[in-house]
Scaffold this active site. Structure first.
Site, PDB file in Angstrom:
ATOM      1  CG  LEU A 241     -62.408  18.922 -43.260  1.00 21.21           C
ATOM      2  CD1 LEU A 241     -61.233  19.613 -42.597  1.00 21.21           C
ATOM      3  CD2 LEU A 241     -62.489  17.484 -42.797  1.00 21.21           C
ATOM      4  CE1 TYR A 242     -65.973  19.673 -51.609  1.00 18.48           C
ATOM      5  CE2 TYR A 242     -67.023  21.813 -51.328  1.00 18.48           C
ATOM      6  CZ  TYR A 242     -66.547  20.816 -52.160  1.00 18.48           C
ATOM      7  OH  TYR A 242     -66.622  20.948 -53.519  1.00 18.48           O
ATOM      8  CB  ALA A 243     -64.704  25.324 -47.469  1.00 17.08           C
TER       9      ALA A 243
END
Ligand SMILES: O=C(O)[C@H]1O[C@H](OP(=O)(O)OP(=O)(O)OC[C@H]2O[C@@H](n3ccc(=O)[nH]c3=O)[C@H](O)[C@@H]2O)[C@H](O)[C@@H](O)[C@H]1O
Length: 430
Positions: A241-243
């Protein structure tokens, strides 16, 4: 039992019939009792809802929503003085995430060369806030004021632009970390998407509009297997989700450039390390755990495949950031209106020489003179990718970016800092 049927259903329409006073007094009293009972139930429900519902329990994604005090003549004077440009060709830069790892290094480099720098940071507790405070103290000593506040606070951002007509914004505030995104997904949406949009909203309305350089991530390449990663490669398969939020940031940047003429440059950082680094990163907590004699988990791919990173030393990253600021063209809009096409760029900032994580551990063992207790583990499916490798030809050509620090040299500088800061490792990092 007609009287029961006579009981009005709406309390507001309730009337006492004096001709049946005793009977009606009793009925009135029982209605008051009922009303009191149901009021109590209602109040009790409200109490339970607000005081026991999950939303009132500590929610880490909301930790940056606390209120900060800012404003007033003395505060404005500090803001102005920090952002004051001291050289003829200098620029005035608002650095978000200034008490963060990259933010601190970039802010002091800008200040050293005479630019005006104002920091902004919410000092959240994703990792030990005392490290952020120590970085802040370092910056304050070199004349950089770090305003305590959140990028989601539109009133604060507007005020900052009212006080200083910033020429540039170096946007480094973010929720970092690949694996933590599974624990606290909303904190990524809050900082990396909502916070970024809020900042761009204020920038597009500022007059003059600043040019913006901001931190994207190597993680946008996700499951891409073509190496080295080039800016032209596909970035539509994020593994965390960071990416995904960083990739969303790149699309949001496109929108604000297209509609409002904001000049935007995204920098895809590749696993940045060095002194004053982030304790949530492997090289940092490996050092802490090796010194404590605690076992470390070293990941490997399927069939004992190598897990490697294009580790990039902080000083090289700082040069890339400054190169991006110096080559950023002006935004073309004003007062929220586009006046012409504006610059939109994205660059890889890596080291171009990936190193296996097992080699990183061996370097740390030599530097710390302690043998690591290695637990070899299969790469978990929690957002990590097996390999990163930057193609930096574009940054080389356009920003004059040329990394010069290999992992051995950079880790030596990190270890020296770590041992000094944590008193030879006796005062353990948290
Ligand atoms: O370039 C980025 O855009 C990102 O870089 C960084 O992410 P990563 O490259 O994943 O760094 P980091 O966690 O230090 O793991 C390093 C290596 O150790 C391996 N690793 C990790 C933990 C562990 O217990 N064992 C292990 O082997 C792990 O598999 C990996 O191979 C930033 O944190 C992130 O915010 C973002 O900026």
């Amino acid at each position: 039992m007609k009287h029961l049927d006579d009981t009005p259903s709406t309390p507001g329409k309730f009337k006492i019939d004096k001709s049946h006073s005793y009977f009606h007094r009793t009925r009135w009293q029982s209605s008051v009792a009922k009303l009191a009972f149901w009021s109590l139930v209602f109040v009790g429900f409200i109490f339970i809802f607000f005081y026991r519902s999950p939303s009132s329990l500590p929610d880490p994604s909301r930790r940056s929503l606390r209120t900060y005090s800012w404003g007033g003549p003395a505060w404005e004077k500090r803001v102005r003085s920090s952002a004051h440009v001291r050289t003829r060709r200098g620029v005035s830069v608002l650095v978000t995430g200034a008490a963060g790892f990259v933010g601190t290094h970039v802010s002091s480099a800008l200040k050293r060369r005479g630019d005006g720098v104002l920091g902004l940071d919410n000092f959240n507790d994703y990792y030990d806030p005392s490290l952020k405070r120590a970085r802040q103290a370092l910056l304050e000593r070199s004349g950089v004021f770090v305003v305590e506040g959140d990028i989601n606070d539109a009133a604060l951002l507007k005020k900052l632009f009212e006080v200083v007509p910033f020429t540039h914004v170096m946007h480094l505030a973010a929720q970092a970390g690949v694996r933590y995104a599974m624990e606290n997904p909303s904190s990524y949406v809050h900082s990396n998407i909502a916070g970024f949009v809020n900042l761009l909203e204020v920038c597009k309305s500022a007059n003059p509009q600043p040019a913006i350089v901001w931190a994207s991530s190597s993680s946008v390449y996700g499951l891409n297997t073509k190496v080295p990663f080039s800016e032209k490669d596909r970035t539509d398969q994020p593994a965390s989700l960071y990416a995904a939020t960083k990739k969303a940031g790149e699309e949001i940047a496109h929108t604000y450039n297209h509609i409002y003429g904001l000049s935007l440059t995204g920098l895809r950082f590749f696993t940045v390390y060095g002194p004053w680094g982030r304790p949530d990163m492997a090289y940092f907590f490996f050092t802490r755990d090796i010194l404590k004699g605690k076992a470390i988990s070293v990941f490997e791919g399927a069939n004992h495949g190598t897990v490697a990173r294009d580790f990039t030393y902080i000083d090289d990253i700082v040069k890339g950031c400054l190169g991006a600021l110096d080559t950023a063209e002006k935004s073309t809009g004003s007062g929220g209106k586009k006046r012409g096409a504006a610059q939109l760029r994205v660059f890889n900032l890596g080291n171009t020489s990936p190193v296996p994580v097992s080699d990183l551990v061996s370097i740390l063992e030599r530097l710390l003179k302690v043998k690591a207790k290695r637990n070899i583990m299969k790469l978990p499916r929690n957002g990590d990718v097996q390999f990163t490798h930057a193609n930096i030809s574009s940054a080389q050509r356009e920003l004059g970016y040329k990394p010069t620090t290999d992992l051995q040299t950079g880790l030596k500088k990190f270890a020296r800092w770590y041992l000094g800061y944590y008193n030879g490792g006796k005062k353990a990092a948290s």
